[in-house]
Design an enzyme around this catalytic site. Structure first.
Site, PDB file in Angstrom:
ATOM      1  N   CYS A  37      48.000  38.321  46.519  1.00 29.04           N
ATOM      2  CA  CYS A  37      48.495  38.747  45.219  1.00 29.04           C
ATOM      3  C   CYS A  37      48.276  40.240  44.992  1.00 29.04           C
ATOM      4  O   CYS A  37      48.688  40.775  43.981  1.00 29.04           O
ATOM      5  CB  CYS A  37      47.857  37.913  44.113  1.00 29.04           C
ATOM      6  SG  CYS A  37      46.123  37.628  44.369  1.00 29.04           S
ATOM      7  N   CYS A 106      41.836  33.107  42.515  1.00 31.83           N
ATOM      8  CA  CYS A 106      41.190  34.120  41.681  1.00 31.83           C
ATOM      9  C   CYS A 106      39.698  33.817  41.532  1.00 31.83           C
ATOM     10  O   CYS A 106      38.862  34.721  41.533  1.00 31.83           O
ATOM     11  CB  CYS A 106      41.826  34.172  40.299  1.00 31.83           C
ATOM     12  SG  CYS A 106      43.569  34.560  40.352  1.00 31.83           S
TER      13      CYS A 106
END
Lengths: 137, 186
Positions: A37, A106
């Protein structure tokens, strides 16, 4: 995608954003990134000689979940020993923030950041002890 | 009938030789020819099964065209053929050198402060710098991928290609942020 209330809260009012002095021997810096990402996260911990985390700061460039994950861990690790802090898992972070499966990475990043910061601190301490020994002999 | 045989690559879909470098004119020609041949109005108009198959083939053809047309998605795709999809979570397996991460963080911080002080000149100066870096990084990735195509078992070269492409990903994120489309889903 809808973020959970907790993610929004951390995203809008991130805790402990900032930097600690990298050259401070009691500060460990963890710098991690997720190429998938393009996120980058820096977590810094100030650790006492007894191994207790006194302060934590972070800076994250990434999505809301990455910011929330790092903000959350700065709150969690304060007051913990380094050994306790390294037992924090991404699962706990993801659960606390109700992260959807696509955002699990994340929380993984935040877990890795804690480990990297602690490893940096330990490396610094070992070097310091090595240097102290060298001067003593 | 299968849509594609196992092991078929997007290069095969367009009938192009697999590689880092693609002849653009050849790619355009191959795409046009195949699109015409697959047009739903031509292929089995009355047979729903044939019709569906033709739609799926068209989708695949479009994917091949989109992926192989530009050097960057092509490079990411080649790495994927070598077993590493950088756009997926497995990308975690790629360790990014701390020096690169430091540089990324520093640039993002500079961008942030330029933004906050409304210094548009600084924002575009930083963007120009990253664009230049981006071109260099792409060349490095391509060079590694060319070698990887010759020696697919060479793990060191695979890592080299992966790291260059990971870096390229960061350049892109920077440029997206500089253009103001930050905070999107990533």
């Amino acid at each position: 995608m809808a973020y959970s209330d907790k993610v929004v809260d951390h995203y809008e009012n991130p805790r402990n954003v900032g930097t600690l002095d990298k050259s401070d021997p009691n500060v460990g810096t963890g710098l991690v990134g997720a190429p998938a990402c393009g996120d980058v996260m820096r977590l810094q911990l100030r650790i006492s000689d007894e191994g207790v985390i006194q302060d934590a700061k972070f800076k994250t460039f990434g999505c809301g979940s990455a910011i929330a994950s790092s903000s959350l861990v700065t709150e969690w690790v304060k007051g913990k020993t380094v050994d306790e802090a390294t037992t924090i898992t991404n699962k706990e972070i993801a659960k606390e923030l109700s992260l959807p499966p696509v955002k699990i990475h994340c929380s993984v990043l935040a877990e890795d950041a804690i480990k990297a910061a602690v490893a940096d601190f330990k490396k610094k301490r070992a070097e310091r002890q090595g240097a102290a020994k060298a001067t003593a002999t | 009938m299968q849509l594609v045989a196992p092991g078929t690559t997007l290069f095969d879909v367009l009938g192009l030789p697999r590689g880092v470098d693609v002849d653009k004119a050849e790619l355009e020609r191959a795409y046009r020819e195949r699109s015409l041949r697959l047009h739903p109005d031509r292929a089995g108009k009355d047979d729903p099964r044939e019709r569906r198959l033709s739609l799926e083939r068209t989708a695949l053809l479009n994917e091949a065209y989109k992926t192989l047309r530009a050097p960057e998605p092509r490079a990411f795709y080649l790495l994927k053929l070598h077993g590493l999809d950088l756009l997926k979570e497995e990308a975690r397996a790629v360790s990014i050198p701390p020096k690169v991460l430091e540089e990324v963080l520093q640039l993002r911080e500079q961008l942030e402060s330029a933004r906050e002080s409304g210094d548009d000149e600084q924002v575009s100066a930083l963007s120009d710098r990253v664009r230049v870096q981006s071109a260099t990084t792409l060349s490095a990735a391509q060079s590694a991928l060319r070698r990887l195509e010759q020696a697919p078992a060479d793990e060191a070269v695979r890592v080299e290609a992966a790291q260059a492409l990971a870096r390229l990903r960061y350049h892109h994120r920077f440029l997206e942020a500089a253009e103001g489309s930050d905070e999107e889903d990533s």
